[in-house]
Design an enzyme around this catalytic site. Structure first.
Site, mmCIF file in Angstrom:
data_model
loop_
_atom_site.group_PDB
_atom_site.id
_atom_site.type_symbol
_atom_site.label_atom_id
_atom_site.label_comp_id
_atom_site.label_asym_id
_atom_site.label_seq_id
_atom_site.Cartn_x
_atom_site.Cartn_y
_atom_site.Cartn_z
ATOM 1 N N ASP A 148 0.849 -1.187 0.000
ATOM 2 C CA ASP A 148 0.000 0.000 0.000
ATOM 3 C C ASP A 148 0.890 1.244 0.000
ATOM 4 O O ASP A 148 2.107 1.148 0.180
ATOM 5 C CB ASP A 148 -0.868 -0.048 1.263
ATOM 6 C CG ASP A 148 -1.875 1.084 1.319
ATOM 7 O OD1 ASP A 148 -2.301 1.554 0.250
ATOM 8 O OD2 ASP A 148 -2.223 1.508 2.437
ATOM 9 N N GLU A 203 2.644 4.825 -4.048
ATOM 10 C CA GLU A 203 2.675 5.794 -5.171
ATOM 11 C C GLU A 203 4.045 6.436 -5.334
ATOM 12 O O GLU A 203 4.378 6.739 -6.488
ATOM 13 C CB GLU A 203 1.577 6.844 -4.960
ATOM 14 C CG GLU A 203 0.158 6.304 -5.077
ATOM 15 C CD GLU A 203 -0.263 5.393 -3.909
ATOM 16 O OE1 GLU A 203 0.277 5.556 -2.809
ATOM 17 O OE2 GLU A 203 -1.110 4.515 -4.134
ATOM 18 N N ASP A 214 -8.950 4.269 -1.627
ATOM 19 C CA ASP A 214 -9.795 4.748 -0.530
ATOM 20 C C ASP A 214 -11.088 5.387 -1.014
ATOM 21 O O ASP A 214 -11.212 6.609 -1.108
ATOM 22 C CB ASP A 214 -9.010 5.747 0.328
ATOM 23 C CG ASP A 214 -7.822 5.068 0.992
ATOM 24 O OD1 ASP A 214 -7.792 3.822 1.021
ATOM 25 O OD2 ASP A 214 -6.936 5.784 1.480
#
Ligand code: GLC
Length: 798
Positions: free
Chosen positions: A405, A408, A483
């Site tokens: 997670d 990015e 999310d």
């Protein structure tokens, strides 16, 4: 006609007259008088690559997206020349390159234009960073539609939209918000019943404008790097998507449990809470295969460590969960806490594995543990080291799978939400700044994770999930849409986003069922589950600070509905597994938007809600409260209403009843849908029999069933069982022929064939040309018969 010289305004530069043309095996080079080179590569009859250099030289040819196993090869290439153009022919396409402007037109061999440059390639020099902003503009054809592009939270048809690919942690994103978590610069264009695709393989921030700024123009550009795009010709959309997926690769088969139901939350802790969740699933008889541990299992958010107060003995806990049929999936983030007493930080520091700023200092950014440094996953040595870090989690603690997670990478408390742009990366020996490496950073992280997990779970198969992705990430990982929010609009978005990911080569995808932020009411949760069980990746996850989101957190009615639909998912596991197998073998998306299913029917071009799960199950989620049904478009052909058995003709919109305990589901007539019995987890029950729900059709239809040991690699040695069924229905006869391949012996020995919608009363049955006594084969009911799994022909007569 306007010449390119006249167009040199606003700093844009254009190719001039072509002065040199040569061919080199499968490549053609066109050089202009101002030093622009177009390299055209013929990869396949219908797959071309266009690459442009602005000053005589190309950059080293390197891409993270392209699969090393992609197909190459074509029948013939031919070139011709006229006064004004060069013409290149493959056995499917004609490419015309204008000598004066280097503009390209691609048509089929009948001369129908598929795609043509408007201004074509042009560029702007970038003073601040060096290099160019590289641009391409094309004519949008009459009534052209556009699809694909990864996870974009917007209408399925991208016409009129402008979008950006810059992977971004976008908490609680809204409809149309840009950019999101993934950068998949691939789109499918459709006009005049011709589909084609463009994959702009450039890892810088890329931008696409689909008839937004100018009605008749589609353009795409990047903040750096090369104009380098692949072109795929259909004319069917399925060929386009398959060719793109072939080029960027497919995953290996996941273990079957990964297709089961997964339960997650930020976070389940301590151990007693995890156990309580697991026990409740079993007590309430709601199937579940995996439980996720979010960041709070770690010691102060240090990756590869355990909080020993919350989890005193992870190995014991995980093995106890395993005995109860649960796999444990743990989160690993890229940010490594800056802490000299923390072994992972120390090791990376000593080995010089962290990303650095342009002037030398190690890059730092805040994430969950406070200041962190970030391994440079674009360095192969760092990836190997990272892969090894999983040894402890898997071999010592027994963890089954890993969730990557914030890759990015997400950085908190800074407006850019990510690493500073001057951060340096190895980029596998092509050093560059974060401007170029940003979009592939998360992909390289999960690539390293995948290799580590694969090595240590061997001989089992790995399962990995990532949030950030660039084109090609599907080779290593599954994904989810990040999310989202517990709203009806987000249910609609999740539906589109997962369809879109499937169309973009990344089928193993799902959403946080029920919504990550905020809390759904029971009705929204039930409706989301009803859709989510048809998504390739099926997981409930939520942020935790808004209340509970387990199947039993609402009321008994909701719990009952959720159980019923998760049970359906488990029954459909052989169908999902076969879908997955088709996806990796032929690049067929696991979910298909209606336009993919029937592009010739213009009604499908702007549909968003209905989708095909696999080839034969049509689903249309309920996306608003208090609904007792909805209008939906049924594509052409005959369909059986799954709930009522009614057979309907498609090609029109219909009102379909779907109270809170139902979601509109239609089965394609002629389909043979395989079903397993309900199990609480994969492998719980020994298969005594496989059910084939057989939906009558006047005509013929093929169905496939792929099975193997459900984990491990024996299937690669031929130990799989592949069954193709050909169904032929006539007025008073139904014939099913079976063709088999593979050496895997399934544990069951018979099929239970449910004949649904049979228009006649059965009078005779023949199995492999021998008549059988009806009472010997009938199972409780007229139209349910038992037959040996290895039958070759089954003939049922009225
Ligand atoms: C990010 C993830 C989310 C996770 C949370 C805490 O917001 O997207 O799924 O629960 O971080 O780790």
């Amino acid at each position: 006609m306007i010449t390119n010289t006249e167009l040199e305004y606003k700093g844009n530069l254009y190719p001039k007259q072509v002065v040199d043309f040569r061919k080199d095996t499968d490549k053609f080079y066109f050089t202009t008088e101002n030093g622009v080179i177009l390299e055209l590569t013929i990869l396949r009859n219908s797959v071309l690559r266009f690459r442009y250099a602005t000053d005589h030289v190309f950059e080293p040819d390197f891409s993270y997206a392209i699969s090393p196993n992609h197909s190459r090869g074509f029948d013939e290439i031919r070139k011709e020349e006229t006064d004004t153009d060069y013409l290149i022919y493959t056995s499917k396409l004609k490419v015309t390159v204008d000598k004066a402007s280097l503009r390209v037109q691609i048509s089929d061999l009948e001369g129908r234009v598929i795609n043509e440059d408007e201004l074509g390639f042009h560029w702007e020099e970038n003073y601040e960073f060096g290099g160019n902003t590289v641009k391409m503009s094309k004519v949008a054809q009459a009534a052209e539609s556009f699809y694909g592009m990864g996870d974009k939270a917007t209408h399925n048809n991208l016409k009129g939209k402008r979008i950006q690919n810059w992977v971004t942690d976008q908490y609680a994103y809204s409809k149309d918000q840009e950019p999101l978590y993934k950068a998949i610069p691939f789109y499918v264009g459709l006009h005049n019943n011709i589909a084609y695709g463009v994959f702009f393989d450039n890892s810088f921030s890329t931008h696409f404008d689909f008839s937004h700024e100018r009605r008749n123009i589609t353009s795409f550009w990047a903040d750096g790097g090369e104009m380098n795009y692949y072109f795929f010709y259909g004319p069917e959309m399925r060929r386009v998507v398959s060719a793109y997926t072939d080029l960027t690769g497919t995953p290996e088969l996941p273990p079957l449990w990964a297709l089961g139901f997964h339960q997650s939350k930020w976070s389940y802790y301590p151990e007693s809470r995890v156990k309580e969740i697991a026990t409740t699933f079993r007590k309430l008889r709601i199937p579940c295969d995996a439980i996720y541990l979010d960041i709070d299992y770690m010691d102060g958010f240090r990756c590869f460590t355990w909080d020993r107060e919350r989890f005193p003995d992870p190995k014991r806990m995980i093995s106890e969960l395993e005995e109860d049929g649960f796999k444990t999936v743990v989160m690993i983030d890229p940010g490594i806490k800056v802490d000299r007493n923390y072994w992972v930080y120390r090791e990376a520091l000593e080995k010089d594995y962290f990303c650095k700023r342009a002037d030398g200092p190690i890059m730092q950014g805040k994430v969950w543990p406070g200041p962190c440094s970030f391994p440079d996953f674009t360095n192969p040595e760092v990836r190997e080291w990272w892969a090894e870090l999983y040894k402890g989690l898997i071999q010592e603690s027994g963890v089954h799978a890993v969730w990557n997670d914030m890759n990015e990478p997400a950085v908190m408390e800074v407006p850019s939400k990510t690493a500073p742009l001057d951060t340096r990366h190895d980029y596998d020996g092509h050093p560059c700044s974060h401007r170029k490496a940003h979009n592939i950073y998360g992909m390289q992280m999960v690539r390293a994770t995948y290799h580590g997990v694969k090595k240590y779970v061997f001989p089992k198969r790995p399962f990995v999930i990532t949030r950030a992705a660039y084109a090609g990430t599907q080779r290593y990982s599954s994904t989810w849409t990040g999310d989202n929010v517990a709203t009806w609009e987000h249910l609609w978005l999740a539906n589109i986003q997962v369809q879109r990911l499937c169309m973009s080569g990344m089928s193993f995808a799902g959403s946080d069922i029920g919504g990550f932020a905020e809390q759904p009411n029971g009705e929204l949760f039930a409706r989301w589950i009803q859709m989510g069980i048809f998504h390739p990746f099926c997981r409930v996850h939520s942020s935790g600070d808004h209340g509970d989101q387990e199947p039993w957190s609402f009321d008994e009615e909701v719990t009952g509905i959720v159980r019923k639909f998760i049970e359906l998912r488990y029954q459909l596991l052989p169908y999902f597994y076969t879908m997955f197998w088709k996806y990796i073998r032929e690049g067929v998306p696991m979910l298909k938007s209606l336009v993919y299913y029937d592009q010739e029917d213009h009604q499908t071009h702007f549909r968003t809600d209905e989708f095909l799960c696999g080839d034969q199950i049509l689903v249309c989620p309920i996306q608003e409260p208090n609904a007792q049904g909805r209008r939906m478009y049924i594509p052409r052909g005959k369909w059986h209403n799954y709930w009522t058995g009614e057979v309907v003709d498609g090609g029109m919109e219909k009102w379909v009843v779907a109270d809170i305990d139902k979601i509109p589901i239609f089965i394609k007539a002629g389909a043979m849908i395989p079903k397993y019995p309900v199990q609480q987890y994969v492998g719980e029950v020994k298969m005594e029999q496989l059910t084939l729900n057989t939906y009558f059709l006047l005509g013929t239809e093929q169905s496939t069933l792929y099975e193997d040991a459900q984990d491990g690699y024996d299937y690669k040695k031929g130990e799989y069982s592949l069954r193709n069924f050909k169904l032929t229905g006539k007025e008073k006869e139904l014939i099913i022929q079976q063709y088999k391949d593979g050496t895997y012996i399934t544990p069951y020995s018979t099929f239970r064939v449910n004949l649904i919608g049979l228009p006649f009363r059965i009078r005779k049955i023949q199995v492999d040309n021998e008549p059988v006594n009806l009472n010997d084969v009938r199972l409780n009911g007229e139209n349910t018969i038992e037959v040996d799994k290895n039958f070759t022909s089954l003939v049922i007569r009225g």
